[in-house]
Design a protein around this motif. Structure first.
Motif, PDB file in Angstrom:
ATOM      1  N   THR A   1     -11.915   5.213   8.320  1.00  0.00           N
ATOM      2  CA  THR A   1     -11.645   4.490   7.277  1.00  0.00           C
ATOM      3  C   THR A   1      -9.986   4.430   6.811  1.00  0.00           C
ATOM      4  O   THR A   1      -9.578   3.397   6.410  1.00  0.00           O
ATOM      5  N   LYS A   2      -9.395   5.554   6.864  1.00  0.00           N
ATOM      6  CA  LYS A   2      -8.115   5.573   6.466  1.00  0.00           C
ATOM      7  C   LYS A   2      -7.124   4.762   7.587  1.00  0.00           C
ATOM      8  O   LYS A   2      -5.986   4.115   7.060  1.00  0.00           O
ATOM      9  N   TYR A   3      -7.561   4.617   8.978  1.00  0.00           N
ATOM     10  CA  TYR A   3      -6.508   3.990   9.650  1.00  0.00           C
ATOM     11  C   TYR A   3      -6.908   2.667  10.488  1.00  0.00           C
ATOM     12  O   TYR A   3      -6.249   2.155  11.165  1.00  0.00           O
ATOM     13  N   ASN A   4      -7.982   2.558  10.481  1.00  0.00           N
ATOM     14  CA  ASN A   4      -8.647   1.211  11.147  1.00  0.00           C
ATOM     15  C   ASN A   4      -7.775   0.037  10.938  1.00  0.00           C
ATOM     16  O   ASN A   4      -7.480  -0.581  11.959  1.00  0.00           O
ATOM     17  N   SER A   5      -7.505  -0.256   9.628  1.00  0.00           N
ATOM     18  CA  SER A   5      -7.006  -1.478   9.227  1.00  0.00           C
ATOM     19  C   SER A   5      -5.223  -1.010   8.932  1.00  0.00           C
ATOM     20  O   SER A   5      -4.597  -1.957   8.528  1.00  0.00           O
ATOM     21  N   ALA A   6      -4.927   0.140   9.374  1.00  0.00           N
ATOM     22  CA  ALA A   6      -3.643   0.478   8.898  1.00  0.00           C
ATOM     23  C   ALA A   6      -2.575  -0.356   9.878  1.00  0.00           C
ATOM     24  O   ALA A   6      -2.652  -0.965  10.809  1.00  0.00           O
ATOM     25  N   SER A   7      -1.571  -0.678   9.208  1.00  0.00           N
ATOM     26  CA  SER A   7      -0.213  -1.054   9.495  1.00  0.00           C
ATOM     27  C   SER A   7       0.702  -0.085  10.266  1.00  0.00           C
ATOM     28  O   SER A   7       1.692   0.526   9.447  1.00  0.00           O
ATOM     29  N   PHE A   8       0.580   0.166  11.473  1.00  0.00           N
ATOM     30  CA  PHE A   8       1.494   1.115  12.257  1.00  0.00           C
ATOM     31  C   PHE A   8       2.711   0.491  12.569  1.00  0.00           C
ATOM     32  O   PHE A   8       2.874  -0.832  12.796  1.00  0.00           O
ATOM     33  N   SER A   9       3.918   1.154  12.812  1.00  0.00           N
ATOM     34  CA  SER A   9       4.959   0.583  13.334  1.00  0.00           C
ATOM     35  C   SER A   9       5.246   0.375  14.825  1.00  0.00           C
ATOM     36  O   SER A   9       5.686  -0.706  15.050  1.00  0.00           O
ATOM     37  N   ASP A  10       3.944   0.529  15.626  1.00  0.00           N
ATOM     38  CA  ASP A  10       4.107   0.562  16.930  1.00  0.00           C
ATOM     39  C   ASP A  10       2.504   0.005  17.429  1.00  0.00           C
ATOM     40  O   ASP A  10       2.535   0.055  18.655  1.00  0.00           O
ATOM     41  N   ALA A  11       1.550  -0.230  16.399  1.00  0.00           N
ATOM     42  CA  ALA A  11       0.201  -0.474  16.851  1.00  0.00           C
ATOM     43  C   ALA A  11      -0.334  -1.416  16.042  1.00  0.00           C
ATOM     44  O   ALA A  11      -0.090  -1.548  14.848  1.00  0.00           O
ATOM     45  N   ASP A  12      -1.656  -2.014  16.501  1.00  0.00           N
ATOM     46  CA  ASP A  12      -2.248  -2.859  15.426  1.00  0.00           C
ATOM     47  C   ASP A  12      -3.653  -2.281  15.212  1.00  0.00           C
ATOM     48  O   ASP A  12      -4.500  -2.893  14.918  1.00  0.00           O
ATOM     49  N   GLY A  13      -3.696  -1.085  14.911  1.00  0.00           N
ATOM     50  CA  GLY A  13      -4.690  -0.483  14.147  1.00  0.00           C
ATOM     51  C   GLY A  13      -5.009   0.811  14.953  1.00  0.00           C
ATOM     52  O   GLY A  13      -4.448   1.379  15.888  1.00  0.00           O
ATOM     53  N   PHE A  14      -6.315   1.372  14.654  1.00  0.00           N
ATOM     54  CA  PHE A  14      -7.058   2.435  15.120  1.00  0.00           C
ATOM     55  C   PHE A  14      -8.341   2.132  15.396  1.00  0.00           C
ATOM     56  O   PHE A  14      -8.950   1.705  14.676  1.00  0.00           O
ATOM     57  N   GLU A  15      -9.000   2.624  16.461  1.00  0.00           N
ATOM     58  CA  GLU A  15     -10.338   2.589  16.994  1.00  0.00           C
ATOM     59  C   GLU A  15     -11.235   3.882  17.374  1.00  0.00           C
ATOM     60  O   GLU A  15     -10.090   4.745  18.139  1.00  0.00           O
ATOM     61  N   ILE A  16     -12.176   4.072  16.959  1.00  0.00           N
ATOM     62  CA  ILE A  16     -12.888   5.292  17.764  1.00  0.00           C
ATOM     63  C   ILE A  16     -13.746   4.685  18.735  1.00  0.00           C
ATOM     64  O   ILE A  16     -14.619   3.538  18.518  1.00  0.00           O
TER      65      ILE A  16
END
Length: 174
Positions: free
Chosen positions: A81-96
């Motif tokens: 929930t916290k990181y799936n749609s997050a705007s990372f400096s070096d990535a387009d999100g987070f998946e499990i």
């Protein structure tokens, strides 16, 4: 004669299993490329781990029969929930990517639904000896739960990191 042959066959198979589980080294060290694979998801769709390059990926090996695995579900939901749609400096999100190591598929779907594991990537790997399953072998899984955090370039960042460590690593990259 037949009894000796059967005994030798059993010893050979047991030795092979011990070698596979405990001795043979897998490429899951920090900084190594994560072993890639293709699979069929629980929903029937095709999956290729390489398709998630550009995102942080957490591979979660678990089992419906594993109490400690199920105790981690709230923390997994929180990370997703916290990181799936997050705007990372070096990535387009987070998946499990959840890989259920099972002897049968009977309970897996109901547990995924009951525990609200809402990410789209669920793989059920059925094997008589769950730690001998193809994905467990590919990642050198010797126990479950096991988690592998992969960076956007497809390199392993850590195995069995605590949820606090994973949260820190991901939050530093926002």
């Amino acid at each position: 004669m037949i009894k000796k042959f059967i005994l030798l066959a059993i010893i050979f198979v047991a030795g092979l299993m011990v070698f596979q589980l405990f001795i043979r080294s897998k490429g899951t060290d920090i900084g190594q490329a994560a072993p890639t694979f293709e699979a069929t998801l629980k929903n029937g769709n095709d999956f290729n781990l390489d398709d998630l390059k550009g995102k942080y990926v957490l591979i979660d090996f678990w089992g419906s029969w594993c109490g400690p695995c199920r105790k981690e579900f709230p923390f997994l939901r929180e990370l997703y929930t916290k990181y799936n749609s997050a705007s990372f400096s070096d990535a387009d999100g987070f998946e499990i990517v959840s890989i259920a190591l099972e002897k049968s598929v009977d309970r897996t779907s109901s547990i995924i639904e009951k525990e609200q594991l809402d990410w789209p990537y669920h793989i059920v790997d059925v094997s008589r000896f769950v730690l001998m399953s193809s994905y467990a072998q590919l990642y050198g899984v010797k126990e479950i739960p096991t988690k592998v955090l992969i960076n956007p370039k497809g390199l392993i960042m850590g195995t069995n990191l605590s949820f606090r460590e994973m949260d820190r690593i991901l939050s530093e990259r926002l």
